[in-house]
Design a protein around this motif. Sequence first.
Motif, mmCIF file in Angstrom:
data_model
loop_
_atom_site.group_PDB
_atom_site.id
_atom_site.type_symbol
_atom_site.label_atom_id
_atom_site.label_comp_id
_atom_site.label_asym_id
_atom_site.label_seq_id
_atom_site.Cartn_x
_atom_site.Cartn_y
_atom_site.Cartn_z
ATOM 1 N N ASP A 19 -16.978 31.426 -17.560
ATOM 2 C CA ASP A 19 -16.590 32.150 -18.772
ATOM 3 C C ASP A 19 -15.531 33.224 -18.523
ATOM 4 O OD1 ASP A 19 -18.441 30.671 -20.267
ATOM 5 O OD2 ASP A 19 -20.060 32.075 -19.773
ATOM 6 N N THR A 20 -14.854 33.136 -17.388
ATOM 7 C CA THR A 20 -13.884 34.182 -17.038
ATOM 8 C C THR A 20 -12.503 33.953 -17.630
ATOM 9 O OG1 THR A 20 -13.278 33.016 -14.997
ATOM 10 C CG2 THR A 20 -15.052 34.672 -14.857
ATOM 11 N N GLY A 21 -12.228 32.726 -18.066
ATOM 12 C CA GLY A 21 -10.886 32.430 -18.555
ATOM 13 C C GLY A 21 -9.914 32.047 -17.465
ATOM 14 N N LEU A 22 -10.353 32.039 -16.213
ATOM 15 C CA LEU A 22 -9.496 31.623 -15.107
ATOM 16 C C LEU A 22 -9.289 30.113 -15.160
ATOM 17 C CD1 LEU A 22 -11.094 33.670 -12.183
ATOM 18 C CD2 LEU A 22 -8.935 34.170 -13.345
ATOM 19 N N ASP A 23 -8.100 29.655 -14.720
ATOM 20 C CA ASP A 23 -7.901 28.216 -14.623
ATOM 21 C C ASP A 23 -8.494 27.723 -13.307
ATOM 22 O OD1 ASP A 23 -6.043 28.674 -12.525
ATOM 23 O OD2 ASP A 23 -4.348 28.667 -13.901
ATOM 24 N N TRP A 24 -8.482 26.395 -13.110
ATOM 25 C CA TRP A 24 -9.153 25.831 -11.935
ATOM 26 C C TRP A 24 -8.513 26.286 -10.628
ATOM 27 C CZ3 TRP A 24 -13.833 24.426 -12.217
ATOM 28 C CH2 TRP A 24 -14.345 23.842 -13.378
ATOM 29 N N GLY A 25 -7.204 26.434 -10.629
ATOM 30 C CA GLY A 25 -6.548 26.904 -9.410
ATOM 31 C C GLY A 25 -6.996 28.298 -9.028
ATOM 32 N N ASP A 26 -7.109 29.180 -10.041
ATOM 33 C CA ASP A 26 -7.550 30.554 -9.777
ATOM 34 C C ASP A 26 -9.025 30.598 -9.360
ATOM 35 O OD1 ASP A 26 -5.094 31.670 -10.266
ATOM 36 O OD2 ASP A 26 -5.497 32.079 -12.383
ATOM 37 N N LEU A 38 -15.130 45.921 -3.195
ATOM 38 C CA LEU A 38 -13.680 46.075 -3.275
ATOM 39 C C LEU A 38 -13.014 44.767 -3.676
ATOM 40 C CD1 LEU A 38 -12.820 48.297 -0.165
ATOM 41 C CD2 LEU A 38 -12.695 48.945 -2.580
ATOM 42 N N VAL A 39 -13.477 43.665 -3.097
ATOM 43 C CA VAL A 39 -12.928 42.347 -3.457
ATOM 44 C C VAL A 39 -13.194 42.057 -4.924
ATOM 45 C CG1 VAL A 39 -13.054 39.861 -3.013
ATOM 46 C CG2 VAL A 39 -13.149 41.458 -1.096
ATOM 47 N N LEU A 40 -14.409 42.336 -5.395
ATOM 48 C CA LEU A 40 -14.751 42.080 -6.792
ATOM 49 C C LEU A 40 -13.978 43.006 -7.734
ATOM 50 C CD1 LEU A 40 -18.613 41.547 -6.453
ATOM 51 C CD2 LEU A 40 -16.834 39.802 -6.699
ATOM 52 N N ASP A 41 -13.712 44.230 -7.288
ATOM 53 C CA ASP A 41 -12.882 45.138 -8.085
ATOM 54 C C ASP A 41 -11.496 44.536 -8.292
ATOM 55 O OD1 ASP A 41 -14.843 47.047 -8.374
ATOM 56 O OD2 ASP A 41 -14.106 48.330 -6.753
ATOM 57 N N GLY A 42 -10.935 43.988 -7.213
ATOM 58 C CA GLY A 42 -9.610 43.376 -7.320
ATOM 59 C C GLY A 42 -9.629 42.190 -8.258
ATOM 60 N N LEU A 43 -10.664 41.395 -8.192
ATOM 61 C CA LEU A 43 -10.778 40.235 -9.081
ATOM 62 C C LEU A 43 -10.904 40.676 -10.529
ATOM 63 C CD1 LEU A 43 -11.172 37.258 -9.723
ATOM 64 C CD2 LEU A 43 -13.587 37.485 -9.050
ATOM 65 N N ALA A 44 -11.654 41.763 -10.765
ATOM 66 C CA ALA A 44 -11.866 42.235 -12.139
ATOM 67 C C ALA A 44 -10.538 42.593 -12.812
ATOM 68 C CB ALA A 44 -12.802 43.438 -12.128
ATOM 69 N N HIS A 45 -9.581 43.075 -12.046
ATOM 70 C CA HIS A 45 -8.278 43.452 -12.618
ATOM 71 C C HIS A 45 -7.469 42.231 -13.033
ATOM 72 C CE1 HIS A 45 -8.320 47.797 -12.151
ATOM 73 N NE2 HIS A 45 -8.838 47.649 -10.949
ATOM 74 N N GLN A 46 -7.807 41.058 -12.511
ATOM 75 C CA GLN A 46 -7.068 39.861 -12.839
ATOM 76 C C GLN A 46 -7.660 39.108 -14.037
ATOM 77 O OE1 GLN A 46 -4.225 39.219 -11.126
ATOM 78 N NE2 GLN A 46 -4.684 41.153 -10.083
ATOM 79 N N LEU A 47 -8.808 39.546 -14.489
ATOM 80 C CA LEU A 47 -9.504 38.831 -15.560
ATOM 81 C C LEU A 47 -9.155 39.405 -16.923
ATOM 82 C CD1 LEU A 47 -13.081 38.417 -14.035
ATOM 83 C CD2 LEU A 47 -11.185 36.796 -13.983
ATOM 84 N N PRO A 48 -9.252 38.591 -17.961
ATOM 85 C CA PRO A 48 -9.099 39.127 -19.317
ATOM 86 C C PRO A 48 -10.139 40.198 -19.590
ATOM 87 C CG PRO A 48 -9.066 36.714 -19.321
ATOM 88 C CD PRO A 48 -9.475 37.141 -17.929
ATOM 89 N N GLU A 49 -9.812 41.142 -20.450
ATOM 90 C CA GLU A 49 -10.696 42.272 -20.700
ATOM 91 C C GLU A 49 -12.052 41.853 -21.247
ATOM 92 O OE1 GLU A 49 -8.830 45.162 -23.145
ATOM 93 O OE2 GLU A 49 -7.242 45.625 -21.699
ATOM 94 N N ASP A 50 -12.103 40.722 -21.943
ATOM 95 C CA ASP A 50 -13.370 40.301 -22.529
ATOM 96 C C ASP A 50 -14.171 39.360 -21.648
ATOM 97 O OD1 ASP A 50 -11.612 38.237 -22.679
ATOM 98 O OD2 ASP A 50 -12.101 37.618 -24.732
ATOM 99 N N ALA A 51 -13.740 39.169 -20.387
ATOM 100 C CA ALA A 51 -14.453 38.246 -19.483
ATOM 101 C C ALA A 51 -15.752 38.859 -19.020
ATOM 102 C CB ALA A 51 -13.575 37.899 -18.287
#
Length: 249
Positions: free
Chosen positions: A145-152, A236-249
């Motif tokens: 439900d993150t909105g990421l595509d399969w590559g991401d 820290l890794v999850l923080d970085g990932l959170a910045h790449q996700l849509p705000e509603d993810a």
Amino acid sequence: MNNDAVPDFFRRLWRLPTAPARLGRRSTLDVETVVASAVRLADEGGLEAATLPKVAKELDVTPMSLYRYVGSKQELLQLMLDAASPPRTPAAEPSGWREGMRLWASDLWELYTDRPWIPRVPIYRSPSGPNQIAWLERGFAQLADTGLDWGDKLMVLTLLTGFVRHSALLAQDLEEGRSDHSETEDKDGYARALRALVTPEHYPHTAEMLASAALLPSDEPAGAAVRADFDAGLELVLDGLAHQLPEDA
């Protein structure tokens, strides 16, 4: 399914039926027996204890006879890796992708802690076996439900797997390095030596770090400190990932 379309390695990895030998005495061995023996040896003595000659000795056969069941020494390692990595199911459904990926990475860390030889298996190919695919499936489910595509999504799982694997190996190597010294002695000696050598004139930032409390000995047991470092790095890794996700993810 047409088994003829599946390469021999995948047939053995997924335990698909294989054609029996037409001539000679029927063997008492099979892929499951060979791999189970190799995993048991690795659990007892590390990866170096599970070579083809040692597995053959354990099974009272010749090393050459094992190639019928494992193909090569690299294939044996991949068969062992998958067999020793059963999927783990969270006790409760995670609330959101972050908790789900935190539990996913933590369970992988626990697997590497329980079986420290696993992260030492060389990576010859992408995940291929049923247990490895189950880990992949669980990771995809947390990212659904993150909105990421399969590559991401693949990139996220690759990054987290690499982080967990490297952290586990680093913890093992540091533990081996401390085998003859206490953690307090190691940190004290390391800090004292570097403070004498690292001058603010040449290494201002590193000298400032050495003057701080970053290297002070901890009262925590070594295992607890290692886990705390892992957990902090994971956040820290999850923080970085959170910045790449849509705000509603």
